[in-house]
Design a protein around this motif. Structure first.
Motif, PDB file in Angstrom:
ATOM      1  N   THR A  81       0.835  -1.207   0.000  1.00  0.00           N
ATOM      2  CA  THR A  81       0.000   0.000   0.000  1.00  0.00           C
ATOM      3  C   THR A  81       0.865   1.251   0.000  1.00  0.00           C
ATOM      4  O   THR A  81       0.648   2.193  -0.761  1.00  0.00           O
ATOM      5  CB  THR A  81      -0.891   0.004   1.266  1.00  0.00           C
ATOM      6  N   GLN A  82       1.894   1.249   0.873  1.00  0.00           N
ATOM      7  CA  GLN A  82       2.793   2.416   0.956  1.00  0.00           C
ATOM      8  C   GLN A  82       3.534   2.625  -0.357  1.00  0.00           C
ATOM      9  O   GLN A  82       3.663   3.742  -0.838  1.00  0.00           O
ATOM     10  CB  GLN A  82       3.822   2.176   2.065  1.00  0.00           C
ATOM     11  N   ILE A  83       4.067   1.515  -0.910  1.00  0.00           N
ATOM     12  CA  ILE A  83       4.850   1.626  -2.145  1.00  0.00           C
ATOM     13  C   ILE A  83       3.988   2.237  -3.250  1.00  0.00           C
ATOM     14  O   ILE A  83       4.401   3.175  -3.941  1.00  0.00           O
ATOM     15  CB  ILE A  83       5.396   0.241  -2.574  1.00  0.00           C
ATOM     16  N   LEU A  84       2.744   1.722  -3.391  1.00  0.00           N
ATOM     17  CA  LEU A  84       1.873   2.232  -4.461  1.00  0.00           C
ATOM     18  C   LEU A  84       1.470   3.680  -4.204  1.00  0.00           C
ATOM     19  O   LEU A  84       1.394   4.489  -5.138  1.00  0.00           O
ATOM     20  CB  LEU A  84       0.628   1.346  -4.596  1.00  0.00           C
ATOM     21  N   GLY A  85       1.240   3.999  -2.924  1.00  0.00           N
ATOM     22  CA  GLY A  85       0.878   5.380  -2.582  1.00  0.00           C
ATOM     23  C   GLY A  85       1.980   6.336  -3.012  1.00  0.00           C
ATOM     24  O   GLY A  85       1.729   7.389  -3.619  1.00  0.00           O
ATOM     25  N   LYS A  86       3.233   5.973  -2.712  1.00  0.00           N
ATOM     26  CA  LYS A  86       4.381   6.828  -3.056  1.00  0.00           C
ATOM     27  C   LYS A  86       4.519   6.930  -4.579  1.00  0.00           C
ATOM     28  O   LYS A  86       4.808   8.002  -5.121  1.00  0.00           O
ATOM     29  CB  LYS A  86       5.660   6.224  -2.450  1.00  0.00           C
ATOM     30  N   LEU A  87       4.307   5.793  -5.253  1.00  0.00           N
ATOM     31  CA  LEU A  87       4.440   5.772  -6.714  1.00  0.00           C
ATOM     32  C   LEU A  87       3.431   6.741  -7.338  1.00  0.00           C
ATOM     33  O   LEU A  87       3.764   7.531  -8.228  1.00  0.00           O
ATOM     34  CB  LEU A  87       4.200   4.344  -7.227  1.00  0.00           C
ATOM     35  N   VAL A 116      12.609   7.698  -8.788  1.00  0.00           N
ATOM     36  CA  VAL A 116      12.510   6.309  -9.251  1.00  0.00           C
ATOM     37  C   VAL A 116      12.349   5.292  -8.114  1.00  0.00           C
ATOM     38  O   VAL A 116      11.958   4.160  -8.339  1.00  0.00           O
ATOM     39  CB  VAL A 116      13.738   5.947 -10.125  1.00  0.00           C
ATOM     40  N   PHE A 117      12.613   5.689  -6.840  1.00  0.00           N
ATOM     41  CA  PHE A 117      12.770   4.640  -5.813  1.00  0.00           C
ATOM     42  C   PHE A 117      11.558   3.732  -5.577  1.00  0.00           C
ATOM     43  O   PHE A 117      11.741   2.541  -5.366  1.00  0.00           O
ATOM     44  CB  PHE A 117      13.350   5.204  -4.508  1.00  0.00           C
ATOM     45  N   PRO A 118      10.275   4.226  -5.642  1.00  0.00           N
ATOM     46  CA  PRO A 118       9.193   3.242  -5.448  1.00  0.00           C
ATOM     47  C   PRO A 118       9.171   2.188  -6.567  1.00  0.00           C
ATOM     48  O   PRO A 118       8.877   1.010  -6.313  1.00  0.00           O
ATOM     49  CB  PRO A 118       7.911   4.075  -5.444  1.00  0.00           C
ATOM     50  N   ALA A 119       9.533   2.597  -7.787  1.00  0.00           N
ATOM     51  CA  ALA A 119       9.573   1.635  -8.903  1.00  0.00           C
ATOM     52  C   ALA A 119      10.691   0.618  -8.677  1.00  0.00           C
ATOM     53  O   ALA A 119      10.524  -0.584  -8.920  1.00  0.00           O
ATOM     54  CB  ALA A 119       9.788   2.381 -10.227  1.00  0.00           C
ATOM     55  N   LEU A 120      11.820   1.106  -8.165  1.00  0.00           N
ATOM     56  CA  LEU A 120      12.942   0.200  -7.865  1.00  0.00           C
ATOM     57  C   LEU A 120      12.539  -0.799  -6.782  1.00  0.00           C
ATOM     58  O   LEU A 120      12.972  -1.949  -6.796  1.00  0.00           O
ATOM     59  CB  LEU A 120      14.141   1.010  -7.336  1.00  0.00           C
ATOM     60  N   ASP A 121      11.708  -0.334  -5.843  1.00  0.00           N
ATOM     61  CA  ASP A 121      11.274  -1.222  -4.767  1.00  0.00           C
ATOM     62  C   ASP A 121      10.382  -2.336  -5.329  1.00  0.00           C
ATOM     63  O   ASP A 121      10.462  -3.485  -4.902  1.00  0.00           O
ATOM     64  CB  ASP A 121      10.530  -0.416  -3.697  1.00  0.00           C
ATOM     65  N   ILE A 122       9.539  -1.977  -6.312  1.00  0.00           N
ATOM     66  CA  ILE A 122       8.697  -3.012  -6.943  1.00  0.00           C
ATOM     67  C   ILE A 122       9.599  -4.017  -7.679  1.00  0.00           C
ATOM     68  O   ILE A 122       9.391  -5.231  -7.617  1.00  0.00           O
ATOM     69  CB  ILE A 122       7.659  -2.382  -7.911  1.00  0.00           C
TER      70      ILE A 122
END
Length: 746
Positions: free
Chosen positions: A500-506, A561-567
């Protein structure tokens, strides 16, 4: 009374001249020690003391091996004209030290474990720790030719600039010693003191005491190539006339009166060329006559020139005998401007001549090195080829060489000793198949490297409690502690996720992205599906469309780019994604992308996620294969992140090393283990966080388990002394326990 040495064995194993030799101290396996020799055939031969044939041959250098030094635990350091030094353990190459830009003429292993020195024709000296260059010493104005160790903190160097320098390991030059008038080839220290001896191209051996040149011994040969001090304080020198001479202060070992007289006669008949500058500038017309020798000299080794019947003679003062001893006749040089002992250096190698050739008016000029024994036509042909010049010039260049070397032939056809550096057997550029243009396959990246693929390494099942992450990571029990830490069998991954957090940031950052990079609502839904597929919340398999969208997102500008890198980091754990991104077809882009984020000047969040993504690559076969193929490049870049003080980056770096250790434990790849040990040793110095320390200890234990060579290498790098302090850490107990298990192996 027999004072002389006698020949015990004549050993042979090289196909061309031998340029260096060193003793490997006795060990349990070889109680009499071993002898190592380096040759012009690019090889190193290892001999036992009682067999004329080599025990084994070390291959790997791409040009003449010209220096060797032995250390503890069976390590050997070699330096070569190929500009590299190599560290060997028994019969295997452990590491290649790269960084010099010209031939490495001198190498020494320092008493403190893991430290090594190299001196090069690029005029610098480098200090290496655990295989990485720690420091470069600059000051010499020409090729560095010799190194000698004074203590754990100080060393000496000698060079073609005719000076000796004393250095502190920390980098500063403490003293410069002048005395020689030409190249200094060799330097050796007296046992248990700081006095030393040097030899060089000015026909002399010089003995230095308390920082002064206390004695000069002239020899009847132009080049005094090497010297060494024996344990009894005697000095041994080898010279270009093929003779080894021993000098002593001990009366009972002094040669007989006849031998000393024969030496003096030989010396007095030597001819000294005024152009070498050995005796300073000479103007024959201004010289005094024989009466000049009536006055005593003022210091030992002082030289005096006199003119007698039109002949110039050189004398040297001997304090002990209070008389002038003739050291030779000074003769005019016969038209040649170079000396037979290879006066000219070009790219760190010695030639009889180095001509400057101007091909076109106003165009650049080119250097043409030439030895008297070379074929002028072949040399001309190679010169034109090397510099991409018109072959029409062949006749002209060959004729130029012949005109400028008229009447010069080497004396080696007579009984004259042929010298390996300048004689017929020396290195001839262009003819050697080992020329530096086409290096042989590199074990790290070339075709001959290790490619895993046989080791079955499926994703770890949930069985068995893992000491890293399991709930009962540590149980305090009075029972005998069992080693549950290493050798570790499976890769450690970074699984924690908050979709949820990752997508929110993205979504938030997508709002600020430029039109070119912006993702549509559909794209965001696609990425949400990918995330749930790879975080095991749904049983779906990631689709090619999802991966294409992810690839677009990870190519965003680096500040967003970092949320995409996390995915990407989470997705790489999924077999489908691992196979796709790490496969033969697409892996290049993945590596380029992630290495770009490892840039030490980049954002820490990106560095961290790139390291974690590399760690997660190890869960699949394709990922492991890729990580092992690119190991050299990835480790070299990753280690640059050690200097930040971000504990999460340190933990990720330690985990990456651990995952490499897991793979390397399954295959016997000693070069790979050497690189990992070097990284562990380097990172261990800077990390504070105990979780990072723990993972490095497990990596270390895994690397050295069941491998005596790796244990020896770890000792020679001094890793045991680095980790001792962790044996007394109270919390978490796993650090202490694991450390003790590792120390038991060392």
């Amino acid at each position: 009374l027999n004072r002389s040495f006698t020949e015990m064995h004549c050993m042979s194993g090289h196909s061309n001249f031998v340029s260096c030799v060193c003793i490997i101290p006795p060990s349990d396996l070889y109680p009499r020690g071993l002898i190592a020799t380096g040759g012009n055939d690019h090889n190193i031969c290892i001999f036992t003391a009682d067999n004329p044939a080599p025990l084994y041959v070390l291959k790997g250098h791409k040009n003449t091996v010209c220096s060797l030094s032995s250390g503890k635990f069976g390590t050997l350091l070699s330096g070569s004209w190929d500009t590299t030094a190599k560290v060997w353990l028994n019969d295997r190459c452990m590491m290649t030290l790269q960084g010099h830009t010209a031939a490495i003429w001198a190498v020494k292993i320092l008493p403190e474990q893991g430290l090594m020195l190299t001196g090069s024709a690029d005029k610098t000296i480098k200090l290496w720790k655990a295989g990485r260059c720690e420091r470069t010493f600059t000051g010499h104005e020409d090729c560095v030719r010799g190194l000698a160790i004074l203590s754990e903190m100080e060393f000496l160097s000698c060079a073609n600039d005719a000076s000796v320098r004393r250095w502190q390991i920390s980098g500063e030059c403490l003293q410069v010693y002048y005395g020689h008038t030409n190249y200094i080839y060799s330097i050796s220290v007296f046992p248990q003191c700081r006095d030393f001896v040097t030899t060089g191209e000015d026909r002399s051996l010089r003995i230095w005491k308390q920082g002064e040149c206390a004695q000069t011994i002239r020899l009847p040969a132009q080049s005094v190539w090497c010297c060494c001090v024996l344990d009894n304080g005697d000095i041994v020198v080898g010279a270009s006339d093929g003779i080894i001479r021993v000098f002593t202060e001990s009366l009972e070992r002094t040669a007989s009166a006849e031998e000393i007289q024969a030496f003096e006669n030989e010396l007095s008949q030597a001819s000294i060329d005024p152009k070498t500058g050995d005796l300073g500038d000479i103007n024959a017309d201004d010289l005094p006559g024989r009466e000049h020798l009536k006055d005593p000299g003022t210091r030992d080794g002082q030289t005096r020139l006199i003119k007698d019947n039109g002949k110039v003679e050189a004398y040297q003062w001997s304090v002990s005998e209070a008389r002038w001893i003739k050291i030779g006749d000074v003769v005019g040089s016969s038209g040649a401007t170079q000396q037979t002992s290879g006066k000219v250096l070009f790219e760190g190698k010695e030639y009889d001549y180095v001509f400057t050739i101007d091909v076109n008016e106003g165009g650049p000029s080119y250097k043409l090195p030439y030895n008297i024994t070379d074929d002028p036509w072949l040399t001309a042909y190679n010169f034109l080829q090397k510099n991409d010049l018109n072959p029409m010039f062949l006749d002209q260049v060959a004729k130029f060489i012949m005109d400028n070397t008229k009447g010069q032939t080497l004396l080696s056809t007579s009984a004259q000793f042929s010298d390996p550096f300048t004689g017929a057997g020396r290195y001839v550029p262009g003819s050697s198949s080992g020329s530096n243009t086409i290096p042989a396959a590199d074990p790290f990246t070339g075709a001959g490297r290790y490619v895993p693929g046989s080791a079955s390494n499926a994703v770890a099942s949930v069985g068995g409690v893992d000491p890293y992450t399991g709930m009962d990571a540590y149980q305090s029990a009075a029972a005998k502690v069992e080693n549950i830490y290493f050798p570790k069998k499976d890769a450690v991954t970074f699984d924690q996720a908050n979709p949820t957090q990752i997508l929110g940031k993205l979504k938030e950052l997508n709002g600020s992205a430029s039109e070119k990079h912006k993702l549509t609502e559909d794209d965001l839904i696609i990425l949400e599906k990918l995330l749930s597929a790879t975080c095991n919340t749904s049983a779906e398999t990631p689709t090619p469309q999802q991966l294409q969208t992810l690839w677009r997102a990870v190519n965003w500008p680096e500040d967003i780019v970092f949320p995409a890198l996390d995915i990407l980091r989470l997705s790489l754990r999924h077999p489908t994604v691992n196979e796709k991104f790490c496969s033969e077809k697409d892996h290049v882009q993945l590596i380029i992308l992630l290495l770009r984020f490892l840039n030490p000047k980049g954002k820490q969040a990106n560095q961290l996620l790139a390291l974690r993504a590399f760690c997660n690559c190890f869960v699949g076969q394709a990922g492991q294969k890729l990580m092992m193929e690119q190991r050299d490049e990835i480790m070299t870049q990753a280690i640059e992140l050690k200097s930040g003080n971000n504990k999460n980056i340190h933990i990720a770096l330690a985990t990456l090393t651990l995952n490499y250790a897991v793979c390397l434990h399954k295959v016997n790849n000693l070069e790979g283990k050497a690189q990992c040990l070097s990284v562990i040793s380097t990172v261990m110095e800077v990390v504070q966080d105990l979780e990072a320390v723990f993972r490095l200890l497990v990596a270390l234990g895994t690397l050295i388990s069941d491998d005596t060579n790796a244990v020896q290498l770890a000792k020679s790098l001094g890793v045991d002394s680095q980790i001792k302090k962790y044996a007394s850490v109270s919390e978490p107990a796993k650090v202490k326990e694991c450390c003790r298990f590792v120390l038991n192996l060392l």
